[in-house]
Design an enzyme around this catalytic site. Structure first.
Site, PDB file in Angstrom:
ATOM      1  N   GLN A  24     -21.942  33.249 -13.168  1.00 48.81           N
ATOM      2  CA  GLN A  24     -21.893  31.617 -12.739  1.00 48.81           C
ATOM      3  C   GLN A  24     -23.115  31.204 -11.662  1.00 48.81           C
ATOM      4  OE1 GLN A  24     -17.318  31.761 -12.823  1.00 48.81           O
ATOM      5  NE2 GLN A  24     -17.722  29.734 -13.607  1.00 48.81           N
ATOM      6  N   ARG A  81     -15.042  35.829  -1.762  1.00 50.41           N
ATOM      7  CA  ARG A  81     -14.730  36.527  -3.119  1.00 50.41           C
ATOM      8  C   ARG A  81     -15.662  36.382  -4.172  1.00 50.41           C
ATOM      9  NH1 ARG A  81     -11.508  34.543  -8.454  1.00 50.41           N
ATOM     10  NH2 ARG A  81     -11.766  36.827  -9.496  1.00 50.41           N
ATOM     11  N   HIS A 127     -15.888  39.987 -14.098  1.00 53.04           N
ATOM     12  CA  HIS A 127     -15.702  38.734 -14.386  1.00 53.04           C
ATOM     13  C   HIS A 127     -16.503  38.312 -15.668  1.00 53.04           C
ATOM     14  CE1 HIS A 127     -14.226  34.802 -11.986  1.00 53.04           C
ATOM     15  NE2 HIS A 127     -14.578  34.448 -13.354  1.00 53.04           N
ATOM     16  N   ASN A 172     -11.002  39.803 -13.831  1.00 48.77           N
ATOM     17  CA  ASN A 172     -10.652  38.547 -13.713  1.00 48.77           C
ATOM     18  C   ASN A 172      -9.950  37.898 -14.907  1.00 48.77           C
ATOM     19  OD1 ASN A 172     -10.885  35.867 -12.075  1.00 48.77           O
ATOM     20  ND2 ASN A 172     -11.822  35.498 -13.920  1.00 48.77           N
ATOM     21  N   GLU A 173      -8.658  37.372 -14.860  1.00 50.78           N
ATOM     22  CA  GLU A 173      -8.023  36.909 -15.974  1.00 50.78           C
ATOM     23  C   GLU A 173      -8.359  37.511 -17.347  1.00 50.78           C
ATOM     24  OE1 GLU A 173      -9.593  32.673 -15.915  1.00 50.78           O
ATOM     25  OE2 GLU A 173      -8.565  32.172 -13.788  1.00 50.78           O
ATOM     26  N   ASN A 312      -4.624  33.465  -9.979  1.00 55.76           N
ATOM     27  CA  ASN A 312      -5.653  32.324 -10.262  1.00 55.76           C
ATOM     28  C   ASN A 312      -4.762  31.103 -10.847  1.00 55.76           C
ATOM     29  OD1 ASN A 312      -7.832  33.887  -9.302  1.00 55.76           O
ATOM     30  ND2 ASN A 312      -8.793  34.056 -11.471  1.00 55.76           N
ATOM     31  N   TYR A 314      -4.473  26.769 -11.700  1.00 59.29           N
ATOM     32  CA  TYR A 314      -4.933  25.346 -11.303  1.00 59.29           C
ATOM     33  C   TYR A 314      -4.160  24.120 -11.563  1.00 59.29           C
ATOM     34  CZ  TYR A 314      -9.522  27.655 -11.252  1.00 59.29           C
ATOM     35  OH  TYR A 314     -10.701  28.505 -10.588  1.00 59.29           O
ATOM     36  N   GLU A 378      -7.866  32.137  -6.950  1.00 57.27           N
ATOM     37  CA  GLU A 378      -8.837  31.166  -7.404  1.00 57.27           C
ATOM     38  C   GLU A 378      -7.687  29.895  -7.485  1.00 57.27           C
ATOM     39  OE1 GLU A 378     -11.019  31.057 -10.925  1.00 57.27           O
ATOM     40  OE2 GLU A 378     -11.673  32.974 -10.417  1.00 57.27           O
ATOM     41  N   TRP A 428     -11.754  27.738  -5.506  1.00 55.32           N
ATOM     42  CA  TRP A 428     -12.642  27.794  -6.574  1.00 55.32           C
ATOM     43  C   TRP A 428     -13.214  26.733  -6.828  1.00 55.32           C
ATOM     44  CZ3 TRP A 428     -14.817  31.880  -9.199  1.00 55.32           C
ATOM     45  CH2 TRP A 428     -15.918  31.529  -9.968  1.00 55.32           C
ATOM     46  N   GLU A 435     -20.430  26.562 -15.457  1.00 53.64           N
ATOM     47  CA  GLU A 435     -18.999  26.418 -15.928  1.00 53.64           C
ATOM     48  C   GLU A 435     -18.868  26.742 -17.055  1.00 53.64           C
ATOM     49  OE1 GLU A 435     -16.198  26.513 -14.426  1.00 53.64           O
ATOM     50  OE2 GLU A 435     -14.888  25.827 -16.035  1.00 53.64           O
ATOM     51  N   TRP A 436     -19.264  28.226 -17.818  1.00 55.79           N
ATOM     52  CA  TRP A 436     -19.118  28.746 -19.066  1.00 55.79           C
ATOM     53  C   TRP A 436     -19.220  27.805 -19.908  1.00 55.79           C
ATOM     54  CZ3 TRP A 436     -19.247  33.581 -17.560  1.00 55.79           C
ATOM     55  CH2 TRP A 436     -18.618  33.836 -16.487  1.00 55.79           C
TER      56      TRP A 436
HETATM   57  C1  GBH Z   1     -11.215  29.948 -14.045  1.00 51.18           C
HETATM   58  O1  GBH Z   1     -10.454  30.400 -15.085  1.00 51.18           O
HETATM   59  C2  GBH Z   1     -12.339  31.341 -14.048  1.00 51.18           C
HETATM   60  O2  GBH Z   1     -11.974  32.274 -13.355  1.00 51.18           O
HETATM   61  C3  GBH Z   1     -13.780  30.846 -13.503  1.00 51.18           C
HETATM   62  O3  GBH Z   1     -14.490  31.504 -13.682  1.00 51.18           O
HETATM   63  C4  GBH Z   1     -13.801  29.256 -13.910  1.00 51.18           C
HETATM   64  O4  GBH Z   1     -15.107  28.921 -13.531  1.00 51.18           O
HETATM   65  C5  GBH Z   1     -12.694  28.418 -13.408  1.00 51.18           C
HETATM   66  O5  GBH Z   1     -11.533  28.844 -13.696  1.00 51.18           O
HETATM   67  C6  GBH Z   1     -12.881  26.887 -13.541  1.00 51.18           C
HETATM   68  O6  GBH Z   1     -12.747  26.727 -15.109  1.00 51.18           O
HETATM   69  O7  GBH Z   1      -6.936  26.800 -23.619  1.00 51.18           O
HETATM   70  O8  GBH Z   1      -9.257  26.479 -24.238  1.00 51.18           O
HETATM   71  O9  GBH Z   1      -8.154  24.632 -23.267  1.00 51.18           O
HETATM   72  C7  GBH Z   1      -9.381  29.274 -15.021  1.00 51.18           C
HETATM   73  C8  GBH Z   1      -8.353  29.681 -16.210  1.00 51.18           C
HETATM   74  C9  GBH Z   1      -7.366  29.478 -18.245  1.00 51.18           C
HETATM   75  C10 GBH Z   1      -8.682  27.461 -17.181  1.00 51.18           C
HETATM   76  C11 GBH Z   1      -7.610  28.764 -19.719  1.00 51.18           C
HETATM   77  C12 GBH Z   1      -8.523  26.824 -18.765  1.00 51.18           C
HETATM   78  C13 GBH Z   1      -7.404  26.436 -20.814  1.00 51.18           C
HETATM   79  C14 GBH Z   1      -8.604  26.712 -21.743  1.00 51.18           C
HETATM   80  N1  GBH Z   1      -8.437  28.689 -17.288  1.00 51.18           N
HETATM   81  N2  GBH Z   1      -7.660  27.395 -19.491  1.00 51.18           N
HETATM   82  S1  GBH Z   1      -8.263  26.404 -23.198  1.00 51.18           S
END
Ligand code: GBH
Length: 486
Positions: A24, A81, A127, A172-173, A312, A314, A378, A428, A435-436
């Site tokens: 990223q 991190r 990651h 990670n995740e 992690n 949110y 996170e 984070w 952002e992916w």
């Molecule tokens: C993190 O994931 C990541 O570790 C990090 O790389 C990223 O930049 C950051 O969050 C911000 O996004 O079901 O398709 O609607 C966060 C965990 C889990 C959040 C799945 C979004 C729903 C996706 N993510 N969730 S979806």
């Protein structure tokens, strides 16, 4: 955590810092012998990222690493991190493939500079940036072969950096690796049953196989570390899981049950085998023979394979029973309460609203269920529409400040009122970054990055968090600081 006098307090080694991940931020994808990762071509494929953005430059942090560390130092963080790019260390990924000395050198000097500035390195080994070589060779995480290659990569890292790195995160995740990469197909390598999206994939089977192989890879890497490195290096190792709190939409029995079902799949899928020694019963019922089984020998290695709970988180979701989304435990998510009000402030991403009480509730749930110290690795927020603002406007990120204010209050209450043993808080992210699947459209940074010049600008949220981190030890000044700011 209870102190000797019995009064709860923050752990003496509590780490405040910010988090990032290699793909990223680094850019420089074809520099110094780096091999390709599965995100390189995926992000360059039209339609895979929202704005067509890819990882070729990102925040240019491979080149600007000294500037980044200077800014971390200016923020006064205790820890940082970041993740290591597997394909910089072993460009083709495998256990018989050559190690790249330039990759080792980069992270080695990076770690040295952090330490010279009094910043503790908190290192993620994986990651999401699998070497493309392993995907091409045997389908990456779908193949059990990967356990040996991942463990070999970890060994190289422990040998090269373990004299200085005392905090390791294996993965990670894993939920995101399995579900977004092999179920929904929105992340690399993009496998899914949805043939409009991908010619390859089976969303009914592949994610469960991938998750299983990720758990085993993690467990064998921990075993290696504990047996061969920990006795001399004395560090800690564990996994970090994503997971958001869930609350039943209303008190109908099905909806009440659905909140636990979604936690069982979002978190229990990984946490239950790793901390408790078996997949959740609900997953076994839901998946039958599609859920792989561990042998007794494997289970002995998986159970207890994380020194701490890496968290992690949110947001919080309201859950209703129903729908066909197995990755949410056959629950539907909403932020709209029965009376039509919203749970919290809406972020730029559809999946994220502010809800600090959920953070506190989840800290309590995880501490009670898994009974280990928690590292929050996170937590963060993307302000709606931030990318269309001027730099000055974007730096007045009051919705993000509100989010962190709530999160810090929740953290504080979890420690001082509930007695949860929390060891770190890593918002984070340090920087706006790639952002992916959202490309550069969604900004999560506490630091604004102007992608045209690569200049960095601290946002109000960075200043807020820096001040909180100076006041957190004393419960009274912590609370008074929080309530007088923002
Ligand atoms: C993190 O994931 C990541 O570790 C990090 O790389 C990223 O930049 C950051 O969050 C911000 O996004 O079901 O398709 O609607 C966060 C965990 C889990 C959040 C799945 C979004 C729903 C996706 N993510 N969730 S979806």
């Amino acid at each position: 955590m209870a102190s000797e006098s019995g009064a709860p307090k923050f752990n003496k080694d509590f780490l405040w810092g910010f988090a990032t991940a290699a793909f990223q931020i680094e850019g420089s994808t074809d520099v110094d012998g780096r091999g390709k990762s599965i995100w390189d071509d995926f992000s360059r494929t039209p339609g895979k990222t929202f704005d067509g953005g890819n990882g070729d430059v990102a925040t240019d942090s491979y080149a600007r690493w000294e500037e980044d560390i200077a800014l971390l130092k200016q923020y006064g963080v205790k820890a940082y991190r970041f993740s290591i790019a597997w394909a910089r260390i072993i460009p083709l990924g495998g256990r018989n493939d050559p190690v790249n000395p330039k990759g080792i050198e980069f992270y080695s000097k990076f770690i040295d500079r952090l330490l010279a500035n009094g910043i503790t390195p908190f290192v993620t080994l994986y990651h999401w940036d699998l070497p493309q070589g392993l995907h091409d060779r045997y389908q990456g995480w779908l193949n059990k072969e990967i356990i040996l290659d991942y463990v070999n990569y970890c060994r190289v890292c422990f040998e090269a950096f373990g004299d200085r790195v005392k905090h390791w995160l294996t993965m990670n995740e894993p939920w995101c690796v399995a579900v977004l990469g092999y179920g929904r197909g929105v992340f690399a390598p993009g496998h899914t049953s949805d043939r409009l999206r991908s010619p390859i994939g089976n969303s009914a089977t592949e994610p469960w196989i991938v998750g299983h192989n990720v758990i085993l890879s993690h467990a064998y890497a921990t075993k290696l570390y504990r047996e061969e490195f920990k006795p001399s290096q004395q560090g800690q190792i564990g996994i970090t899981l994503n997971g958001d709190w869930t609350m039943p939409y209303d008190d109908s029995p099905e909806n009440v049950a659905s909140a636990q079902h979604s936690l069982d799949v979002a978190i229990g899928w990984f946490a239950d085998p790793i901390y408790l020694g078996s997949y959740p019963d609900y997953m076994k019922e839901m998946l039958g023979d599609r859920l792989p089984e561990f042998t007794d020998e494997e289970l002995a290695i998986v159970k207890g394979s994380s020194d701490f709970y890496g968290m992690n988180t949110y947001t919080t979701n309201l859950t209703k029973a129903g729908g066909d989304d197995e990755f949410q435990g056959l629950a539907e998510y909403t932020f709209t309460r029965p009376d039509g009000t919203q749970l919290g402030t809406q972020a730029h991403c559809a999946w994220l609203q502010t809800y600090p009480d959920g953070f506190r509730a989840l800290l309590n749930y995880l501490y009670k269920r898994y009974k280990l110290p928690i590292y929050v690795t996170e937590n963060g927020f993307a302000v709606k529409g931030e990318n269309s603002l001027t730099i000055d406007q974007a730096c007045q990120d009051w919705d993000r400040v509100e989010y962190f204010k709530g999160a810090c209050e929740a953290l504080h209450a979890a420690v001082f009122e509930d007695g949860v043993d929390i060891r770190s808080y890593f918002p984070w992210s340090f920087l706006d970054n790639f952002e992916w699947a959202d490309g550069y459209e969604t900004r999560f940074g506490v630091t604004y990055v102007d992608y045209k010049t690569q200049r960095r600008y601290p946002k109000a949220s960075a200043k807020f968090l820096v001040n909180v981190s100076l006041n957190y030890r004393d419960p009274l000044s912590f609370v008074s600081y929080i309530s007088h700011s923002g």
